[in-house]
Design an enzyme around this catalytic site. Sequence first.
Site, PDB file in Angstrom:
ATOM      1  N   GLU A  44      10.506   2.054  -1.016  1.00  9.44           N
ATOM      2  CA  GLU A  44       9.959   2.346  -2.345  1.00  9.44           C
ATOM      3  C   GLU A  44       9.490   3.798  -2.332  1.00  9.44           C
ATOM      4  O   GLU A  44      10.217   4.692  -2.749  1.00  9.44           O
ATOM      5  CB  GLU A  44       8.812   1.388  -2.680  1.00  9.44           C
ATOM      6  CG  GLU A  44       8.216   1.600  -4.057  1.00  9.44           C
ATOM      7  CD  GLU A  44       6.972   0.739  -4.296  1.00  9.44           C
ATOM      8  OE1 GLU A  44       6.564   0.653  -5.466  1.00  9.44           O
ATOM      9  OE2 GLU A  44       6.413   0.187  -3.330  1.00  9.44           O
TER      10      GLU A  44
ATOM     11  N   GLY B  92       0.798  -1.212   0.000  1.00  7.35           N
ATOM     12  CA  GLY B  92       0.000   0.000   0.000  1.00  7.35           C
ATOM     13  C   GLY B  92       0.828   1.258   0.000  1.00  7.35           C
ATOM     14  O   GLY B  92       2.022   1.243  -0.320  1.00  7.35           O
TER      15      GLY B  92
END
Length: 294
Positions: free
Chosen positions: A160, A130
């Site tokens: 990320e 998510g």
Amino acid sequence: MSDSELEGHLCAPRDCDDLNQYLATFVFALALLQTREQLSECTRLLTEQMGNEGYLYAEIRFAPQSHGRLGLSQREAVEAVLKGIAQAPFSVGVILCCMRGDDTHEANVETVRLAAEYRDRGVVGLDLAGAEGLFPTRDYRELFELAQQLGVNYTIHAGEAAGAESVREALSFGTRRLGHGVRCLEDPALVERIAQEQIALEACPTSEIQTSIYSCYEEFPLRELLDAGVCLTINSDNLSVSRTNVRQELEHLQKDCGLRDEEVPQLLINAIQASFADEALKAELVGHITEAFR
């Protein structure tokens, strides 16, 4: 709807503003995966496609809590996907994703418990996925403490959308795998730790370009990671959203990043060793790779 219009709904653009825009592409597909039949058939078709592309083993992941709009329970969603992989032409394991968000704790705890319950029936592990930049990794420690108590394997998306601190937090939870993880390079000491402890990075070059970590394949830090001794694995992230597969990712790295032919089998073996497969299957898969590249 034309094929091009459908592709526009299912596939992320090459130049997303960030991870959040990339994740928005999942909305359309999720709307079509809200019944047991849809989930089973999608899983069957996915594994059939991957078998045709030459995969010997795969770990596919999904968030069972994302499939309840029509009343499907998480348990029913898990069982539907497991029914789909039962028809796979090669070995497939399922990773259940917990989700970052404002009101996901109760659903995430249920996901962890289902991962433990179905551990010997096709589910091989757990993940946290998510909007990493909006919902910090540190807020999910309790989930992975529960996973440890229940003996569930896990990987964690980190490094990320958020940087090195997110990676450190994921490592503090005891994970041996990191979804992406490439922003560990922002901290040389962290890279050294990852290399020493052989924490596997699940790098996804195309996806990381789409989410604006890198602007092109040439920027992907292949040599930096390999030269540091990092256990690097190459992955597709999402076959449809990123319109790629592992073979294509490796080809990009060979063309644009200087990946040498003799390094390809090691990347594949890294993926096998970092997987949640049992040791007998790992040995069999390593044998296949060794023979294929002899």
